[in-house]
Design a protein around this motif. Structure first.
Motif, short mmCIF file in Angstrom:
data_model
loop_
_atom_site.label_atom_id
_atom_site.label_comp_id
_atom_site.label_asym_id
_atom_site.label_seq_id
_atom_site.Cartn_x
_atom_site.Cartn_y
_atom_site.Cartn_z
N ARG A 202 0.82 -1.21 0.00
CA ARG A 202 0.00 0.00 0.00
C ARG A 202 0.85 1.26 0.00
O ARG A 202 0.38 2.33 -0.34
CB ARG A 202 -0.88 0.03 1.25
N CYS A 203 2.07 1.13 0.42
CA CYS A 203 2.95 2.28 0.61
C CYS A 203 3.14 3.04 -0.70
O CYS A 203 3.35 2.45 -1.76
CB CYS A 203 4.30 1.81 1.15
N VAL A 204 3.04 4.38 -0.63
CA VAL A 204 3.26 5.24 -1.78
C VAL A 204 4.59 5.98 -1.66
O VAL A 204 4.83 6.92 -2.42
CB VAL A 204 2.10 6.23 -1.97
N ALA A 205 5.40 5.59 -0.70
CA ALA A 205 6.74 6.14 -0.51
C ALA A 205 6.73 7.65 -0.33
O ALA A 205 7.57 8.36 -0.88
CB ALA A 205 7.66 5.72 -1.64
N CYS A 206 5.78 8.15 0.46
CA CYS A 206 5.74 9.59 0.72
C CYS A 206 6.84 10.02 1.68
O CYS A 206 7.23 11.19 1.70
CB CYS A 206 4.38 9.99 1.25
N CYS B 296 14.25 0.99 16.50
CA CYS B 296 12.80 1.21 16.63
C CYS B 296 12.39 1.14 18.11
O CYS B 296 12.77 0.23 18.83
CB CYS B 296 12.03 0.16 15.84
N ILE B 297 11.60 2.13 18.52
CA ILE B 297 11.15 2.18 19.91
C ILE B 297 9.67 1.85 20.02
O ILE B 297 9.06 2.06 21.07
CB ILE B 297 11.47 3.54 20.55
N PHE B 298 9.06 1.38 18.95
CA PHE B 298 7.65 0.94 18.92
C PHE B 298 6.71 2.05 19.37
O PHE B 298 5.73 1.79 20.05
CB PHE B 298 7.46 -0.32 19.78
N CYS B 299 7.02 3.27 19.01
CA CYS B 299 6.19 4.40 19.43
C CYS B 299 4.90 4.50 18.64
O CYS B 299 3.91 5.04 19.12
CB CYS B 299 6.97 5.71 19.32
N GLY B 300 4.91 4.04 17.39
CA GLY B 300 3.70 4.06 16.57
C GLY B 300 3.47 5.37 15.84
O GLY B 300 2.42 5.55 15.23
N PHE B 301 4.43 6.30 15.88
CA PHE B 301 4.26 7.56 15.14
C PHE B 301 4.15 7.31 13.65
O PHE B 301 3.40 7.98 12.95
CB PHE B 301 5.42 8.52 15.42
N CYS B 302 4.91 6.34 13.15
CA CYS B 302 4.87 6.02 11.71
C CYS B 302 3.46 5.56 11.32
O CYS B 302 2.96 5.93 10.25
CB CYS B 302 5.91 4.97 11.37
N GLU B 303 2.84 4.79 12.17
CA GLU B 303 1.49 4.31 11.90
C GLU B 303 0.48 5.47 11.93
O GLU B 303 -0.41 5.54 11.10
CB GLU B 303 1.12 3.28 12.96
N GLU B 304 0.65 6.37 12.88
CA GLU B 304 -0.28 7.49 13.00
C GLU B 304 -0.20 8.44 11.81
O GLU B 304 -1.20 8.98 11.38
CB GLU B 304 0.01 8.28 14.27
N VAL B 305 0.99 8.64 11.29
CA VAL B 305 1.17 9.64 10.25
C VAL B 305 0.89 9.10 8.86
O VAL B 305 0.65 9.87 7.93
CB VAL B 305 2.60 10.24 10.34
N CYS B 306 0.85 7.80 8.68
CA CYS B 306 0.70 7.21 7.35
C CYS B 306 -0.69 7.49 6.78
O CYS B 306 -1.70 7.08 7.36
CB CYS B 306 0.93 5.70 7.40
#
Length: 165
Positions: A68-72, A109-119
């Motif tokens: 699904r990634c669009v490499a933004c 990786c610190i498993f913060c989940g910021f990557c998930e929130e911003v995607c």
């Protein structure tokens, strides 16, 4: 909010000045905890099934054989540990861009989940996997082959995210 009245030491009885009621109350709480049922898990013999809100290692969502990634690159910019590396390229598909290289350094990786929130595409989500073992530091750098998971396996996490965003 109602405040407790201030009690001065001279107003206390002699047994209150020695903190006897407080000591008895503390002993009562301790004894009540001793007879409660124990909930210690016998790990690793007894496995734990984490809830859908659990944040395990990040993974990429694969749908119909395509990521699904669009490499933004938002995930790599927001990562406080600088663990994500994305290199984009163009594609003939409808989404126009895809990641040629997508790597996550699991040691950083610190498993913060910021990557998930911003995607914006729900392309990177936190999975339920939390047992990570490496023999060498190079083994901790996960490429697309280790990160891609079918959307069917991440169904409960994706539903959790849609309900709570």
């Amino acid at each position: 909010m109602k405040q407790k009245p201030i009690v001065h030491r001279k107003d206390l009885h002699w047994w209150e000045q020695f903190y006897i009621p407080q000591i008895i109350n503390g002993m009562r709480i301790t004894l009540s905890q001793v007879f409660r049922p124990k909930f210690t898990r016998q790990y690793p013999e007894e496995k734990w099934n984490p809830p859908s809100s659990f944040r395990g290692r990040p993974v990429l969502v694969e749908q119909n054989g395509v990521e699904r990634c669009v490499a933004c690159g938002l995930c790599s910019r927001v990562c406080p540990a600088l663990a994500i590396d994305v290199q984009a390229s163009e594609t003939e598909l409808l989404k126009e861009r895809y990641p040629v290289r997508f790597e996550i350094n699991m040691l950083r990786c610190i498993f913060c989940g910021f990557c998930e929130e911003v995607c914006p595409e729900e392309a990177i989500v936190m999975s339920k996997e939390f047992e990570l073992v490496f023999r060498h530091q190079e083994d901790a750098i996960f490429g697309k082959e280790k990160l891609l998971l079918p959307a069917d396996k991440l169904k409960d996490r994706l539903e959790f995210l849609r309900k709570n965003r």
